[in-house]
Design an enzyme around this catalytic site. Structure first.
Site, mmCIF file in Angstrom:
data_model
loop_
_atom_site.group_PDB
_atom_site.id
_atom_site.type_symbol
_atom_site.label_atom_id
_atom_site.label_comp_id
_atom_site.label_asym_id
_atom_site.label_seq_id
_atom_site.Cartn_x
_atom_site.Cartn_y
_atom_site.Cartn_z
ATOM 1 N N HIS A 112 -40.371 -29.477 -23.881
ATOM 2 C CA HIS A 112 -39.090 -28.784 -23.975
ATOM 3 C C HIS A 112 -39.261 -27.442 -24.679
ATOM 4 O O HIS A 112 -39.939 -27.350 -25.716
ATOM 5 C CB HIS A 112 -38.092 -29.607 -24.791
ATOM 6 C CG HIS A 112 -37.344 -30.626 -24.001
ATOM 7 N ND1 HIS A 112 -37.850 -31.876 -23.742
ATOM 8 C CD2 HIS A 112 -36.116 -30.588 -23.427
ATOM 9 C CE1 HIS A 112 -36.956 -32.583 -23.047
ATOM 10 N NE2 HIS A 112 -35.891 -31.812 -22.836
ATOM 11 N N ASN B 232 -47.710 -31.113 -28.205
ATOM 12 C CA ASN B 232 -46.276 -31.370 -28.087
ATOM 13 C C ASN B 232 -45.794 -32.381 -29.116
ATOM 14 O O ASN B 232 -44.685 -32.261 -29.660
ATOM 15 C CB ASN B 232 -45.961 -31.879 -26.670
ATOM 16 C CG ASN B 232 -44.485 -32.081 -26.431
ATOM 17 O OD1 ASN B 232 -43.647 -31.344 -26.940
ATOM 18 N ND2 ASN B 232 -44.150 -33.089 -25.655
#
Length: 318
Positions: A106, A142
């Site tokens: 994201h 991430n």
């Protein structure tokens, strides 16, 4: 409902989204599902700009209200989808992520936009899972280093009305790697790093403040998932000027003036250890830490990249 990022979200200030400079302007995608000339793709509480060459966003900008956050479980609010306005052929979809070490990272974090009434928060959670809002992030990055600035946003408590403008995006360089699954699979460009800015109005002073951060997705960051336990976010801060040079994006002027790490503006940010050529008036004023508004403006736009790097080599940051 998809009003997107709004420039008047912070009380008393107008902060525009970044715009592409001439170097990257030709790479901005004109989404086929938007009117001609409209290149900013709006979602609930955030907007983004898409790159034609990488099929990934260059920038995702969000309005975050931490006082109105709702808890939306991933099971209810995580439905990845192809945005038809952008076109399937202009975005990286599941093929690049399934069965690989690369996460759908994201840009605008899902939980950052889950605010407002419950139905709006739920819709925003799902809307954050557009493939356009994802970039190729290694699972170790991430789930480790990138969590540090994300958690800083989630736990932020110094902003007036608990409102923040959060902007983030990838950094593409000449040294980028490409990922492929083999013949017939279009190689996907891997960002060399990611940046994030936090802009807010200080609850005590009423002043606008910006913090900018840059994390590189390099070999060292991919070795472990334990780095977040020891790294300190302040060590990844950079100037807005550096960020502009890394990204090819032009940021709102107030994001320069409100970022206290300004190598061009004064002794609170830098300590000069060695001076070279002071024949150029701009470089001389920068090195001395004495600069008026006009010189600061000139430094942002006119200083050459090699001169900037030479100057940065001479500075020691707090």
């Amino acid at each position: 409902m998809r009003s997107g990022y709004t420039n008047d979200f912070l009380p008393g200030f107008f902060i525009e989204m970044p715009t592409p400079n001439l170097a990257v302007q030709g790479d901005i995608l004109q989404p086929p599902g938007l009117p001609e000339g409209k290149v900013v793709v709006p979602y609930i509480h955030y907007s983004l700009l898409m790159s034609k060459s990488t099929k990934q966003a260059l920038c995702s900008a969000a309005n975050v209200d931490n006082s109105k956050q709702q808890t939306i479980s991933g099971a209810k609010g995580r439905k990845w989808f192809i945005d038809d306005r952008v076109g399937k052929e202009h975005q990286i979809i599941n093929d690049a992520y399934t069965g690989t070490p690369w996460d759908r990272g994201h840009l605008t974090r899902r939980t950052a936009v889950t605010w407002g009434d419950y139905s709006t928060a739920l819709a925003a959670s799902n809307d954050s899972c557009a493939f356009t809002n994802a970039c190729m992030q290694h699972e170790n990055f991430n789930e480790d280093e990138w969590r540090v600035p994300e958690l800083a946003v989630a736990n932020f408590n110094m902003a007036k009305e608990n409102r923040l403008n959060i902007m983030t995006g990838p950094v593409f360089t000449l040294c980028d790697r490409f990922f492929t699954k083999g013949p017939g699979f279009d190689p996907v460009r891997i960002p060399s790093g990611f940046w994030k800015t936090i802009t807010y109005v200080d609850a005590n002073s009423g002043e606008l403040i910006t913090a900018a951060y840059l994390f590189f997705q390099d070999i060292d960051t991919l070795k472990t998932k334990k780095a977040k336990q020891r790294i300190q976010l302040r060590n990844f801060r950079i100037t807005t000027t550096e960020l502009q040079l890394w990204t090819g994006l032009q940021f709102d002027k107030q994001m320069f003036d409100s970022n206290p790490l300004k190598f061009y503006s004064g002794p609170e940010a830098v300590k000069v250890t060695r001076l070279k050529d002071l024949s150029d008036p701009t470089e001389a004023l920068l090195a001395a830490g004495i600069a008026e508004t006009a010189v600061m403006e000139e430094a942002r736009t006119l200083i050459e990249l090699d001169k900037l790097y030479e100057l940065i080599d001479e500075l020691s940051w707090y």
